[in-house]
Design a protein around this motif. Structure first.
Motif, PDB file in Angstrom:
ATOM      1  N   TYR A 195       0.893  -1.174  -0.074  1.00  0.00           N
ATOM      2  CA  TYR A 195      -0.110  -0.023  -0.106  1.00  0.00           C
ATOM      3  C   TYR A 195       0.857   1.282   0.082  1.00  0.00           C
ATOM      4  O   TYR A 195       2.198   1.257   0.416  1.00  0.00           O
ATOM      5  CB  TYR A 195      -0.780   0.210   1.181  1.00  0.00           C
ATOM      6  N   ALA A 196       0.252   2.406  -0.471  1.00  0.00           N
ATOM      7  CA  ALA A 196       0.938   3.665  -0.001  1.00  0.00           C
ATOM      8  C   ALA A 196      -0.265   4.421   0.426  1.00  0.00           C
ATOM      9  O   ALA A 196      -1.552   4.661   0.135  1.00  0.00           O
ATOM     10  CB  ALA A 196       1.110   4.524  -1.495  1.00  0.00           C
ATOM     11  N   ALA A 197       0.144   5.011   1.595  1.00  0.00           N
ATOM     12  CA  ALA A 197      -0.724   6.023   2.287  1.00  0.00           C
ATOM     13  C   ALA A 197      -0.039   7.426   2.216  1.00  0.00           C
ATOM     14  O   ALA A 197       0.933   7.713   2.548  1.00  0.00           O
ATOM     15  CB  ALA A 197      -0.636   5.691   3.935  1.00  0.00           C
ATOM     16  N   LEU A 198      -0.913   8.164   1.683  1.00  0.00           N
ATOM     17  CA  LEU A 198      -0.370   9.654   1.020  1.00  0.00           C
ATOM     18  C   LEU A 198      -1.040  10.696   1.987  1.00  0.00           C
ATOM     19  O   LEU A 198      -2.342  10.647   2.136  1.00  0.00           O
ATOM     20  CB  LEU A 198      -0.814  10.046  -0.355  1.00  0.00           C
ATOM     21  N   ARG A 199      -0.337  11.243   2.818  1.00  0.00           N
ATOM     22  CA  ARG A 199      -0.598  12.211   3.723  1.00  0.00           C
ATOM     23  C   ARG A 199      -0.659  13.614   2.998  1.00  0.00           C
ATOM     24  O   ARG A 199       0.041  14.298   2.739  1.00  0.00           O
ATOM     25  CB  ARG A 199       0.282  12.338   4.955  1.00  0.00           C
ATOM     26  N   TYR A 200      -2.178  14.017   2.923  1.00  0.00           N
ATOM     27  CA  TYR A 200      -2.187  15.282   2.202  1.00  0.00           C
ATOM     28  C   TYR A 200      -2.004  16.409   3.074  1.00  0.00           C
ATOM     29  O   TYR A 200      -2.641  16.343   4.264  1.00  0.00           O
ATOM     30  CB  TYR A 200      -3.532  15.421   1.580  1.00  0.00           C
ATOM     31  N   PHE A 201      -1.910  17.542   2.486  1.00  0.00           N
ATOM     32  CA  PHE A 201      -1.669  18.755   3.241  1.00  0.00           C
ATOM     33  C   PHE A 201      -2.884  19.551   2.818  1.00  0.00           C
ATOM     34  O   PHE A 201      -4.158  18.731   2.793  1.00  0.00           O
ATOM     35  CB  PHE A 201      -0.475  19.395   3.128  1.00  0.00           C
ATOM     36  N   ASN A 202      -2.985  20.782   2.376  1.00  0.00           N
ATOM     37  CA  ASN A 202      -4.160  21.594   1.986  1.00  0.00           C
ATOM     38  C   ASN A 202      -4.523  21.462   0.571  1.00  0.00           C
ATOM     39  O   ASN A 202      -3.597  22.178  -0.432  1.00  0.00           O
ATOM     40  CB  ASN A 202      -4.325  22.713   2.774  1.00  0.00           C
ATOM     41  N   VAL A 203      -5.644  20.509  -0.033  1.00  0.00           N
ATOM     42  CA  VAL A 203      -5.817  20.469  -1.155  1.00  0.00           C
ATOM     43  C   VAL A 203      -6.627  21.699  -1.798  1.00  0.00           C
ATOM     44  O   VAL A 203      -7.441  21.877  -1.220  1.00  0.00           O
ATOM     45  CB  VAL A 203      -6.361  19.164  -1.716  1.00  0.00           C
ATOM     46  N   ALA A 204      -6.125  22.172  -2.991  1.00  0.00           N
ATOM     47  CA  ALA A 204      -7.122  23.166  -3.643  1.00  0.00           C
ATOM     48  C   ALA A 204      -6.970  23.202  -5.108  1.00  0.00           C
ATOM     49  O   ALA A 204      -5.975  22.677  -5.755  1.00  0.00           O
ATOM     50  CB  ALA A 204      -6.523  24.425  -2.935  1.00  0.00           C
ATOM     51  N   GLY A 205      -7.466  24.066  -5.728  1.00  0.00           N
ATOM     52  CA  GLY A 205      -7.678  24.338  -6.939  1.00  0.00           C
ATOM     53  C   GLY A 205      -8.512  23.400  -7.968  1.00  0.00           C
ATOM     54  O   GLY A 205      -9.406  22.477  -7.151  1.00  0.00           O
ATOM     55  N   ALA A 206      -8.556  23.401  -9.109  1.00  0.00           N
ATOM     56  CA  ALA A 206      -9.519  22.585 -10.116  1.00  0.00           C
ATOM     57  C   ALA A 206      -8.625  21.889 -11.189  1.00  0.00           C
ATOM     58  O   ALA A 206      -7.567  22.558 -11.661  1.00  0.00           O
ATOM     59  CB  ALA A 206     -10.567  23.212 -10.332  1.00  0.00           C
ATOM     60  N   ASP A 207      -9.090  20.962 -11.915  1.00  0.00           N
ATOM     61  CA  ASP A 207      -8.722  20.598 -13.178  1.00  0.00           C
ATOM     62  C   ASP A 207      -8.466  21.799 -14.278  1.00  0.00           C
ATOM     63  O   ASP A 207      -9.372  22.328 -14.379  1.00  0.00           O
ATOM     64  CB  ASP A 207      -9.650  19.560 -13.881  1.00  0.00           C
ATOM     65  N   PRO A 208      -7.199  21.707 -14.511  1.00  0.00           N
ATOM     66  CA  PRO A 208      -6.721  22.712 -15.740  1.00  0.00           C
ATOM     67  C   PRO A 208      -7.759  22.834 -16.905  1.00  0.00           C
ATOM     68  O   PRO A 208      -7.877  23.597 -17.551  1.00  0.00           O
ATOM     69  CB  PRO A 208      -5.450  22.604 -15.912  1.00  0.00           C
ATOM     70  N   ALA A 209      -8.143  21.655 -17.408  1.00  0.00           N
ATOM     71  CA  ALA A 209      -8.940  21.378 -18.606  1.00  0.00           C
ATOM     72  C   ALA A 209     -10.508  21.980 -18.254  1.00  0.00           C
ATOM     73  O   ALA A 209     -11.222  21.676 -19.305  1.00  0.00           O
ATOM     74  CB  ALA A 209      -8.872  20.108 -18.986  1.00  0.00           C
ATOM     75  N   GLY A 210     -10.666  22.193 -16.883  1.00  0.00           N
ATOM     76  CA  GLY A 210     -12.003  22.565 -16.613  1.00  0.00           C
ATOM     77  C   GLY A 210     -13.336  21.579 -16.446  1.00  0.00           C
ATOM     78  O   GLY A 210     -14.138  21.547 -16.729  1.00  0.00           O
ATOM     79  N   ARG A 211     -12.750  20.185 -16.416  1.00  0.00           N
ATOM     80  CA  ARG A 211     -13.576  19.114 -16.535  1.00  0.00           C
ATOM     81  C   ARG A 211     -14.065  18.802 -15.082  1.00  0.00           C
ATOM     82  O   ARG A 211     -15.319  18.167 -15.069  1.00  0.00           O
ATOM     83  CB  ARG A 211     -12.867  17.544 -16.595  1.00  0.00           C
ATOM     84  N   THR A 212     -13.638  19.036 -14.123  1.00  0.00           N
ATOM     85  CA  THR A 212     -13.962  18.874 -12.632  1.00  0.00           C
ATOM     86  C   THR A 212     -13.265  19.715 -11.704  1.00  0.00           C
ATOM     87  O   THR A 212     -12.348  20.373 -12.101  1.00  0.00           O
ATOM     88  CB  THR A 212     -13.860  17.292 -11.929  1.00  0.00           C
ATOM     89  N   GLY A 213     -13.696  19.941 -10.452  1.00  0.00           N
ATOM     90  CA  GLY A 213     -13.339  20.771  -9.444  1.00  0.00           C
ATOM     91  C   GLY A 213     -14.319  20.482  -8.281  1.00  0.00           C
ATOM     92  O   GLY A 213     -14.864  19.688  -8.056  1.00  0.00           O
ATOM     93  N   GLN A 214     -13.942  21.495  -7.192  1.00  0.00           N
ATOM     94  CA  GLN A 214     -14.623  21.336  -6.106  1.00  0.00           C
ATOM     95  C   GLN A 214     -15.983  21.935  -5.830  1.00  0.00           C
ATOM     96  O   GLN A 214     -16.343  23.011  -6.160  1.00  0.00           O
ATOM     97  CB  GLN A 214     -13.890  22.017  -4.852  1.00  0.00           C
ATOM     98  N   SER A 215     -17.092  20.931  -5.705  1.00  0.00           N
ATOM     99  CA  SER A 215     -18.499  21.298  -5.880  1.00  0.00           C
ATOM    100  C   SER A 215     -18.973  21.291  -4.405  1.00  0.00           C
ATOM    101  O   SER A 215     -20.401  21.193  -4.375  1.00  0.00           O
ATOM    102  CB  SER A 215     -18.982  20.580  -7.031  1.00  0.00           C
ATOM    103  N   THR A 216     -18.297  21.000  -3.583  1.00  0.00           N
ATOM    104  CA  THR A 216     -18.879  20.548  -2.037  1.00  0.00           C
ATOM    105  C   THR A 216     -19.859  21.414  -1.851  1.00  0.00           C
ATOM    106  O   THR A 216     -19.465  22.715  -1.511  1.00  0.00           O
ATOM    107  CB  THR A 216     -17.663  20.381  -1.343  1.00  0.00           C
TER     108      THR A 216
END
Length: 330
Positions: A163-184
């Motif tokens: 396994y790989a456990a990836l510890r994220y810090f603060n995730v932000a931004g959106a797909d540069p191609a505009g296909r998806t983003g944060q819609s929460t």
């Protein structure tokens, strides 16, 4: 073979699905749509709508789709909410992760990538923190993720499983191609909230705590573009497929910005002012936390390409504008 993405209708998961498809992978998503959105799933991906806590559903999906790797994002992510509802977080982030891991083992899947968090460290300070730093999560959210890391380590010791456990810090931004983003709905992520305020979707932005021992009194965070983050996941998948050992790795840029610096970046990039009010600290918030990403770079060969706060903000604003134009109401 196929990659299973749990939570693939959510913010980071939907970006992961596009990243895998761009690389020519076959993808299947499991998502309950409790917080995700059907429209966020790339049309080329197969989709199963259900709860990842249903071990039989996860196992049958793995077997029916020929899954050889699982990337597990499904879970709850708001630190103050975890303080108010610890049992809900232990259910969604720990108990249900146990079900996904068990289904993977039972179905013979040996490659597993887990969405962990920098919250396992507690408050690390302004100096970059390494993976071998003391683990002192200050919230049920952080503890629920750390428990899953422990389950993964124990599972890898007992089974043919890496396994790989990836510890994220603060995730932000959106797909540069505009296909998806944060819609929460009701988002609490600072850059998302500031983008909403800049576009008039919020009356004001609240700064949660202005009396921290930081240069301007507000919390300090390491902001990573979501596209760089999913690149790290894909690099981790390739690492495991090559026979690489299990690992835990930070995903961040190695430097931080304060809340007020982020607000000024959103004002600068958007060209718009918006009201900002000071409020009390939120339970469970760390004062400062910054990644040392050296392990991900050395072991996975990960090379971030979007380490630019204004660029991160610009992509977030573009996605927010897209949601406005499609009359999306969160």
């Amino acid at each position: 073979m196929t990659v299973l993405v749990t939570g693939g209708a959510g913010y980071i998961g939907s970006h992961m699905v596009w990243r895998l498809l761009d690389a020519g992978e076959r993808v299947v998503v499991i998502d309950s749509l409790a917080t995700g959105f059907r429209f966020a799933i790339a049309p080329e991906a197969a989709a199963v709508f259900g709860d990842v806590g249903d071990e039989d559903l996860v196992r049958s999906t793995i077997e029916a789709q020929g899954v050889d790797a699982v990337i597990h994002f499904a879970g709850s992510v708001v630190v103050p909410d975890s303080v108010a509802d610890p049992l809900g977080y232990y259910l969604n982030n720990t108990v249900k992760s146990r079900s996904v891991i068990a289904a993977a083992v039972a179905a013979g899947v040996s490659h597993f990538i887990f969405s962990s968090t920098a919250a396992v460290y507690g408050s690390g300070g302004a100096e970059p923190i390494r993976e071998d730093a003391p683990l002192a999560p200050a919230s049920p959210y952080g503890r629920s993720k750390l428990m899953t890391e422990m389950m993964l380590a124990d599972t890898a010791a007992a089974h043919e499983f890496r396994y790989a456990a990836l510890r994220y810090f603060n995730v932000a931004g959106a797909d540069p191609a505009g296909r998806t983003g944060q819609s929460t709905r009701g988002a609490t992520h600072l850059i998302k909230v500031a983008a909403e305020a800049a576009l008039g979707k919020r009356a004001a932005l609240t700064v949660h705590g202005s009396d921290y021992a930081t240069p301007d009194g507000t919390c300090l965070r390491d902001y990573i573009h979501v596209s760089d983050l999913v690149d790290a996941h894909y690099d981790a998948l390739l690492h495991l497929r090559r026979g690489g050992d299990s690992l835990v790795a930070n995903c961040g840029y190695g430097h931080g910005y304060s809340v007020r610096q982020v607000i000024e970046a959103v004002r600068r990039v958007s060209g718009r002012d918006f009201p900002v009010v000071d409020g009390p600290r939120r339970p469970g918030d760390a004062e400062a936390i910054v990644a040392d990403p050296a392990r991900a770079m050395a072991v996975l060969g990960w090379r971030p390409r979007r380490d630019d706060l204004d660029g991160i903000v610009d992509s977030a604003l573009a996605w927010e504008d897209h949601l406005t134009r499609r009359n999306f109401v969160a």
